[in-house]
Every structure is written in C-alpha cells, then in structure tokens.
Motif scaffolding. Structure first.
Motif, PDB file in Angstrom:
ATOM      1  N   PRO A 217       0.829  -1.217   0.000  1.00  0.00           N
ATOM      2  CA  PRO A 217       0.000   0.000   0.000  1.00  0.00           C
ATOM      3  C   PRO A 217       0.858   1.260   0.000  1.00  0.00           C
ATOM      4  O   PRO A 217       1.029   1.925   1.023  1.00  0.00           O
ATOM      5  CB  PRO A 217      -0.812  -0.128   1.295  1.00  0.00           C
ATOM      6  N   ALA A 218       1.418   1.587  -1.153  1.00  0.00           N
ATOM      7  CA  ALA A 218       2.300   2.741  -1.274  1.00  0.00           C
ATOM      8  C   ALA A 218       1.884   3.578  -2.468  1.00  0.00           C
ATOM      9  O   ALA A 218       1.404   3.052  -3.480  1.00  0.00           O
ATOM     10  CB  ALA A 218       3.747   2.293  -1.417  1.00  0.00           C
ATOM     11  N   ALA A 219       2.091   4.890  -2.350  1.00  0.00           N
ATOM     12  CA  ALA A 219       1.770   5.800  -3.448  1.00  0.00           C
ATOM     13  C   ALA A 219       2.920   5.900  -4.437  1.00  0.00           C
ATOM     14  O   ALA A 219       2.707   5.984  -5.654  1.00  0.00           O
ATOM     15  CB  ALA A 219       1.433   7.184  -2.893  1.00  0.00           C
ATOM     16  N   HIS A 220       4.153   5.939  -3.919  1.00  0.00           N
ATOM     17  CA  HIS A 220       5.338   6.085  -4.758  1.00  0.00           C
ATOM     18  C   HIS A 220       6.419   5.124  -4.304  1.00  0.00           C
ATOM     19  O   HIS A 220       6.599   4.890  -3.099  1.00  0.00           O
ATOM     20  CB  HIS A 220       5.891   7.518  -4.687  1.00  0.00           C
ATOM     21  N   LEU A 221       7.135   4.593  -5.260  1.00  0.00           N
ATOM     22  CA  LEU A 221       8.308   3.756  -5.011  1.00  0.00           C
ATOM     23  C   LEU A 221       9.474   4.453  -5.707  1.00  0.00           C
ATOM     24  O   LEU A 221       9.546   4.487  -6.932  1.00  0.00           O
ATOM     25  CB  LEU A 221       8.086   2.355  -5.581  1.00  0.00           C
ATOM     26  N   VAL A 222      10.361   5.061  -4.918  1.00  0.00           N
ATOM     27  CA  VAL A 222      11.432   5.899  -5.454  1.00  0.00           C
ATOM     28  C   VAL A 222      12.750   5.140  -5.331  1.00  0.00           C
ATOM     29  O   VAL A 222      13.212   4.856  -4.220  1.00  0.00           O
ATOM     30  CB  VAL A 222      11.522   7.243  -4.702  1.00  0.00           C
ATOM     31  N   LEU A 223      13.353   4.818  -6.461  1.00  0.00           N
ATOM     32  CA  LEU A 223      14.593   4.059  -6.513  1.00  0.00           C
ATOM     33  C   LEU A 223      15.724   4.998  -6.911  1.00  0.00           C
ATOM     34  O   LEU A 223      15.642   5.654  -7.956  1.00  0.00           O
ATOM     35  CB  LEU A 223      14.479   2.934  -7.550  1.00  0.00           C
ATOM     36  N   TYR A 224      16.764   5.088  -6.107  1.00  0.00           N
ATOM     37  CA  TYR A 224      17.878   5.953  -6.472  1.00  0.00           C
ATOM     38  C   TYR A 224      19.201   5.287  -6.145  1.00  0.00           C
ATOM     39  O   TYR A 224      19.324   4.564  -5.167  1.00  0.00           O
ATOM     40  CB  TYR A 224      17.766   7.335  -5.812  1.00  0.00           C
ATOM     41  N   GLY A 225      20.185   5.500  -7.030  1.00  0.00           N
ATOM     42  CA  GLY A 225      21.466   4.825  -6.885  1.00  0.00           C
ATOM     43  C   GLY A 225      21.331   3.322  -6.985  1.00  0.00           C
ATOM     44  O   GLY A 225      22.049   2.582  -6.328  1.00  0.00           O
ATOM     45  N   SER A 226      20.434   2.853  -7.844  1.00  0.00           N
ATOM     46  CA  SER A 226      20.084   1.434  -7.869  1.00  0.00           C
ATOM     47  C   SER A 226      20.999   0.625  -8.788  1.00  0.00           C
ATOM     48  O   SER A 226      21.284   1.033  -9.912  1.00  0.00           O
ATOM     49  CB  SER A 226      18.633   1.267  -8.360  1.00  0.00           C
ATOM     50  N   TRP A 244       9.500   5.357  -9.629  1.00  0.00           N
ATOM     51  CA  TRP A 244      10.419   6.399 -10.062  1.00  0.00           C
ATOM     52  C   TRP A 244      11.848   5.876  -9.952  1.00  0.00           C
ATOM     53  O   TRP A 244      12.145   5.041  -9.098  1.00  0.00           O
ATOM     54  CB  TRP A 244      10.302   7.637  -9.174  1.00  0.00           C
ATOM     55  N   ALA A 245      12.733   6.402 -10.793  1.00  0.00           N
ATOM     56  CA  ALA A 245      14.144   6.024 -10.724  1.00  0.00           C
ATOM     57  C   ALA A 245      15.011   7.240 -11.042  1.00  0.00           C
ATOM     58  O   ALA A 245      14.674   8.036 -11.927  1.00  0.00           O
ATOM     59  CB  ALA A 245      14.453   4.889 -11.695  1.00  0.00           C
TER      60      ALA A 245
END
Length: 321
Positions: A217-226, A244-245
């Motif tokens: 149950p999440a609005a955004h999944l933000v991936l950074y430095g992946s 998002w990435a």
C-alpha cells in the motif's frame, strides 16, 4: 584515436563476483561487531498512531535501547554504547529497536500522528548501528525538505550486506528483508490510514523494496542509486505505486553491469537498469549526486525525492520513459 575495447557485461560481472569473493574475509572482519544485546520486549500492535499511543510506544522502545546500551558497555564496546546512548535521547523516537545482529530499527523523524504523508527510507549496504549516524542524517535531511504534516521513517529492518562482498551481487539479503518491510509498511498503513506512504530506496535497498513491492500500500516507489531490482520491467514489481528512478551523474553505480547471470550456486546481478527506457519507470533528475549523497542538503536529488513524496512533479528535467 586509439581503439578502446568494449567491456563485456557478463565478463565484468564475473570479475566483480571474483573480486568480492576474494574480499569476503576482509569485509566480514570489518562488518558490524557481534555485540551482545537483549531480545526486545514484545510491543503492543500499533493500531492507530495517536499521540498518546505513540508516546507510550516510543517510551517502551527507549527502555529497550537503554538495556542494549548497558549490554554494550558491559561487553566493553564503548563506541556502540555511545551510539545507543544517542539513540535513547528524549528527542529521538523509535517505533521498533533490536540491538542484535547489527541492529534493526524504525526511527520516526517528524510528527507521525498528524502526518498526511510518510516516507519510509530503506538503506543500502553497510548500514548498521555502527554506521547509523549517516542514515539518521539522511532521514533528517529528507524530513526538513518535506512540507508540513510529513514524517520520515528510517527503516533499518534487515541485515544489510557489506559493500565489498558477494552479498551485494545477489538477492539473498533482499529476499530475507522483504517480508519484514512488507509487514512494516502494512502495519504503518493501518496506523496512519489517512497518510500517503512512499518508499524511498537507496542502492541495495532498491532490491529490498522491489522484492517487497507486490501489493504494497504505497503511493510512490522511489529508486535511487540502484544497481537494478531483479526485474526486467517495472510492471514485474506488481505494485500500485508509481515507480520512479534516478541516478546522479557522479554515481559509480552506473558502471555496474545491468544484467543477470545464472551460476550453479546463485543468480548474480539485478537485470535492467532502472533509469533506462527499457525498465519503464518515471525518471527524475538527480543532478550530480554521488552514490552516498542523494539526500545531501540543498541538492537537486534531495529536492526531487521530496517533491515526489509530496505528490509534486520533480524538476527541472524529469521525463517519462
């Protein structure tokens, strides 16, 4: 101009695996110390995050942190004891704490009871009680960048791998940590049902988030430095969240081969580059961030991650791919 040979990604991945395997004894020796700590006392499930319920929860967890501090001091690890003393300060607020096996924590930055949006920060490799200061600083920086009625939860709920180790090349740590993250986010959603929850996932933490993502149950999944997520396309994450990435121009993770290799003992590598068009995420501009400073104060990467969590469009050169 002299010809520069093209580096084959599978060959590069094998070289990385061999290097990590050779370095494993050194990495293990440098990892979180086996400092004794008591098992945490059972906590009452947090059905609703009212101010009174949270105060009681924070107090109970603080008692557990102080018990772990005494155990560390008795063991002679004064550095760990000092860290735990800082964590037990009256202004620090933890939903969970377990001092064993490198540490498991969920620290709240902000007023969770009144939050309309909550960012759950999921760290990458080499995050433990012995390096917790930098994780807390990142959470605090994100909290300051968010608008009023926001909260950040710094979730260290799994045993992170060492950066230089075979553990960073496989999904083993992520698959062990994902059930705990999934359970925590679902409990959090019940505790603050009116809040929009986002996951902000860094480095190896993006593999953990991807493993936990289905139905979360999440609005955004933000991936950074992946380094990759283990999925070929964002659709395979089976999440209702917007994925998002972002990757900074100075991040060495760009040199990691984005492929997978099936070996007799494991599958190594994490597949498609999340910032590539083939992955299908929404790409945001992370400026010139290096691998460890996406949440550096006044950076473009921090500003855009905060905007995403706040349901605002990132800037200045974000694009759909």
């Amino acid at each position: 101009m002299p010809h520069r040979p093209r580096r084959h990604p599978l060959r590069a991945l094998l070289a990385a695996l061999l290097t990590a395997s050779v370095a494993l004894p050194v990495a293990a020796a440098a990892g979180p110390a086996a400092v004794p700590a008591p098992a945490p006392a059972p906590l009452t499930p947090l059905e609703r995050a009212t101010p009174a319920a949270l105060d009681a929860r924070y107090g109970a967890v603080r008692t557990g942190i102080r018990a772990a501090e005494r155990a560390a001091a008795g063991h002679g690890d004064h550095r760990r004891a000092r860290t735990l003393r800082e964590l037990a300060a009256p202004e620090r607020t933890f939903l969970t704490f377990d001092g064993r096996d490198g540490g498991r924590t969920a620290e709240v930055v902000g007023d969770l009871a009144r939050a309309e949006r909550v960012a759950v920060l999921v760290p990458g490799a080499d995050t433990s009680l012995d390096t917790y200061g930098r994780f807390h600083r990142d959470a605090a920086a994100l909290g300051r960048a968010l608008p009023a009625r926001s909260a950040v939860v710094a979730w260290l709920g799994y045993r992170t791998p060492a950066t230089v180790s075979p553990g960073t090349l496989t999904r083993e740590h992520a698959e062990r940590g994902a059930p705990a993250l999934r359970a925590f986010v679902r409990d959090l959603a019940r505790a603050v049902p009116a809040a929009r929850i986002s996951l902000a996932c860094h480095s190896y933490g993006t593999v953990v988030c991807a493993s936990a993502a289905p139905g979360l149950p999440a609005a955004h999944l933000v991936l950074y430095g992946s380094p990759g997520t283990g999925a070929d396309h964002s659709d395979q994450l089976r999440t209702p969240a917007t994925v998002w990435a972002g990757r900074g121009a100075a991040d060495w993770i760009a040199a990691v081969p984005h492929t997978t290799l099936d070996l007799p003992f494991a599958t190594v590598g994490f597949g498609t580059d999340p910032v590539s068009g083939a992955f299908g995420a929404r790409v945001f501009d992370a400026g010139r961030a290096g691998h460890a400073d996406y949440l550096r104060p006044r950076s473009l990467s921090l500003a855009n991650i905060a905007r995403i969590v706040s349901d605002r469009s990132p800037r200045p050169e974000s694009r759909d791919v």
